[in-house]
Design a protein around this motif. Structure first.
Motif, PDB file in Angstrom:
ATOM      1  N   TYR A 185      -0.218   5.015   5.545  1.00  0.00           N
ATOM      2  CA  TYR A 185      -1.118   4.327   6.460  1.00  0.00           C
ATOM      3  C   TYR A 185      -2.176   3.496   5.736  1.00  0.00           C
ATOM      4  CZ  TYR A 185       0.808   7.358  10.090  1.00  0.00           C
ATOM      5  OH  TYR A 185       1.653   7.985  10.952  1.00  0.00           O
ATOM      6  N   LEU A 186      -2.203   3.590   4.407  1.00  0.00           N
ATOM      7  CA  LEU A 186      -3.195   2.883   3.614  1.00  0.00           C
ATOM      8  C   LEU A 186      -2.589   1.592   3.088  1.00  0.00           C
ATOM      9  CD1 LEU A 186      -6.030   2.963   2.341  1.00  0.00           C
ATOM     10  CD2 LEU A 186      -5.002   4.089   0.363  1.00  0.00           C
ATOM     11  N   ARG A 187      -3.217   0.480   3.453  1.00  0.00           N
ATOM     12  CA  ARG A 187      -2.744  -0.827   3.009  1.00  0.00           C
ATOM     13  C   ARG A 187      -3.863  -1.560   2.280  1.00  0.00           C
ATOM     14  NH1 ARG A 187      -0.598  -3.869   8.129  1.00  0.00           N
ATOM     15  NH2 ARG A 187      -2.566  -3.021   8.923  1.00  0.00           N
ATOM     16  N   VAL A 188      -3.472  -2.281   1.275  1.00  0.00           N
ATOM     17  CA  VAL A 188      -4.423  -3.055   0.476  1.00  0.00           C
ATOM     18  C   VAL A 188      -4.430  -4.486   0.982  1.00  0.00           C
ATOM     19  CG1 VAL A 188      -5.054  -3.808  -1.833  1.00  0.00           C
ATOM     20  CG2 VAL A 188      -4.001  -1.571  -1.515  1.00  0.00           C
ATOM     21  N   GLY A 227       0.811  -1.201   0.000  1.00  0.00           N
ATOM     22  CA  GLY A 227       0.000   0.000   0.000  1.00  0.00           C
ATOM     23  C   GLY A 227       0.844   1.251   0.000  1.00  0.00           C
ATOM     24  N   SER A 241      -7.183  10.685   8.213  1.00  0.00           N
ATOM     25  CA  SER A 241      -7.088  10.928   6.773  1.00  0.00           C
ATOM     26  C   SER A 241      -8.114  11.986   6.389  1.00  0.00           C
ATOM     27  CB  SER A 241      -7.339   9.645   5.974  1.00  0.00           C
ATOM     28  OG  SER A 241      -6.347   8.674   6.269  1.00  0.00           O
ATOM     29  N   LEU A 281      -9.444  -2.040   1.856  1.00  0.00           N
ATOM     30  CA  LEU A 281      -8.400  -1.107   2.231  1.00  0.00           C
ATOM     31  C   LEU A 281      -8.367  -0.959   3.742  1.00  0.00           C
ATOM     32  CD1 LEU A 281      -8.909   1.715  -0.435  1.00  0.00           C
ATOM     33  CD2 LEU A 281      -7.316  -0.208  -0.509  1.00  0.00           C
ATOM     34  N   HIS A 282      -7.175  -0.943   4.315  1.00  0.00           N
ATOM     35  CA  HIS A 282      -6.973  -0.776   5.757  1.00  0.00           C
ATOM     36  C   HIS A 282      -6.234   0.534   5.972  1.00  0.00           C
ATOM     37  CE1 HIS A 282      -6.479  -2.084   9.935  1.00  0.00           C
ATOM     38  NE2 HIS A 282      -5.284  -1.519   9.856  1.00  0.00           N
ATOM     39  N   LEU A 283      -6.850   1.442   6.739  1.00  0.00           N
ATOM     40  CA  LEU A 283      -6.312   2.778   6.935  1.00  0.00           C
ATOM     41  C   LEU A 283      -6.101   3.019   8.415  1.00  0.00           C
ATOM     42  CD1 LEU A 283      -5.554   5.486   5.646  1.00  0.00           C
ATOM     43  CD2 LEU A 283      -7.926   6.186   5.905  1.00  0.00           C
ATOM     44  N   ASP A 284      -4.891   3.438   8.785  1.00  0.00           N
ATOM     45  CA  ASP A 284      -4.551   3.771  10.166  1.00  0.00           C
ATOM     46  C   ASP A 284      -4.358   5.277  10.292  1.00  0.00           C
ATOM     47  OD1 ASP A 284      -4.557   1.110  10.951  1.00  0.00           O
ATOM     48  OD2 ASP A 284      -2.460   0.823  10.391  1.00  0.00           O
TER      49      ASP A 284
END
Length: 291
Positions: free
Chosen positions: A70-73, A67, A84, A78-81
Motif C-alpha cells: 500500500y506504500l507508493r513513492v 513502491g 499501517s 510517500l502515499h499510503l493506503d
C-alpha cells in the motif's frame, strides 16, 4: 605426476625409443570428480531456492516499481493506503489524509507528537492519553477556518477571541480571581446571577457600570452591607416609584398633622429614616433614630 620427456629427432638419425615410456592423463577423475559434481549440484539447488524465496517475498510484500504494497513513492513523498502499524518513531515533515477520508492516529496507550529544534530539544509536545489531552508548549492557540484566533493560552493569560462565550453548565462559570469583560448577559428567558458565596463582589469600570433588565427586576442581595459609592458625581435613583419598606420611623407628631405623609431624613452616618411630614421638616425632632 610423471613428467614426459620429449626427444627431438632430426632426419637421418636413428634413435630407439625406450620401451618403458609412460603416458600421463590430465584431468579430474574418480571420487574427486563425483564430489565436484555434487558441489555444483548443491550450488544449483541453493540458487534455485534463493530465487524462489526472492520471488515469494516480492509477491507477498507487493513490491512494484512505484513502491511496496500500500506504500507508493510519488514526487511529493510517500502515499499510503489502508491501515499501517509503526513499531518505531516516525519522522515526517507533513502527514495528510486523502481528500475523501479523515486521518486516524490510534494507539493502545497514547499518541504523542513532538516538535524538536535543530539541537534535538523538544520545543512542543502534544499527548492524547486515555484520561486527558496534554499540551506542553509556551503557547497554545486554536484558530478558525479563516485563521482568526479563537482561543489562546500562554503562561500569563488566556484569551477567548470569539464574538460570544457561552457557559452552559448548571453551576455557571467560576472565577477564582478577577474577570474582565465588556458585557455579561444571560440567555433569553433566563436569569443572570452574579454571586460571591464567601467573599465580596466588586464591579469596577472607569466610565461607570450599567445594569439593565429588559423584562423583569434587578435584585441585589447581601448578607452584610450594600454600598453604592460615587466618587466625583452623584447617586441618582430615577424611577416612577421608589420603595423603602423597612426604614425606621421617628416619633409621630400631632394627630392629623401628617395626613399619612412622611419625609426621608438622613443621619450623619448616612442612615435613612422616615419622619412624619409637617409644614416644616421634622427630621431634627426625630433624629433620635440616628443614636
Amino acid at each position: 605426476m610423471v613428467r614426459e620427456q620429449y626427444l627431438t629427432v632430426t632426419e637421418g638419425t636413428d634413435i630407439e625409443r625406450p620401451d618403458n615410456q609412460r603416458v600421463c592423463k590430465i584431468g579430474i577423475y574418480g571420487w574427486r570428480k563425483r564430489c565436484l559434481y555434487l558441489f555444483v549440484l548443491l550450488l544449483l539447488i541453493v540458487f534455485l531456492v534463493n530465487f524462489a524465496l526472492t520471488i515469494w517475498i516480492l509477491r507477498v510484500m507487493w513490491f512494484s516499481p512505484t513502491g511496496m504494497g500500500y506504500l507508493r513513492v510519488t514526487e511529493n513523498g510517500l502515499h499510503l493506503d489502508g491501515e499501517s502499524e509503526f513499531l518505531f518513531p516516525l519522522y515526517a515533515k507533513e502527514i495528510r489524509s486523502r481528500t475523501d477520508s479523515s486521518l486516524l492516529l490510534q494507539s493502545t496507550q497514547n499518541v504523542t507528537v513532538n516538535a524538536r529544534s535543530s539541537g534535538e530539544e523538544v520545543t512542543g509536545r502534544f499527548i492524547v492519553g486515555p484520561q486527558m489531552v496534554e499540551v506542553q508548549s509556551p503557547q497554545f492557540q486554536v484558530n478558525s477556518k479563516e485563521g482568526k484566533p479563537l482561543f489562546t493560552v500562554d503562561e500569563s493569560q488566556a484569551v477567548v477571541g470569539t464574538d460570544r462565550l457561552r457557559v452552559t453548565g448548571p453551576e455557571g462559570a467560576l472565577f477564582e480571581h478577577s474577570a474582565e469583560t465588556p458585557l455579561v448577559t444571560a440567555n433569553p428567558f433566563q436569569e443572570l446571577r452574579l454571586e460571591s458565596p464567601t467573599r465580596s463582589l466588586s464591579m469596577d469600570a472607569p466610565q461607570g457600570v450599567h445594569i439593565r433588565a429588559r423584562a423583569g427586576s434587578v435584585q441585589a442581595l447581601s448578607q452584610m452591607d450594600i454600598v453604592l459609592h460615587g466618587g466625583d458625581g452623584r447617586l441618582v435613583l430615577d424611577a416612577e416609584t421608589l420603595c423603602l419598606p423597612k426604614l425606621g420611623q421617628g416619633a409621630p407628631g400631632p394627630a392629623g398633622s401628617s395626613q399619612g405623609l412622611y419625609e426621608i431624613c438622613v443621619c450623619p452616618d448616612g442612615k435613612l429614616y422616615l419622619s412624619v411630614a409637617a409644614a416644616r421638616t421634622t427630621c431634627h425632632e426625630n433624629s433620635h433614630v440616628c443614636l
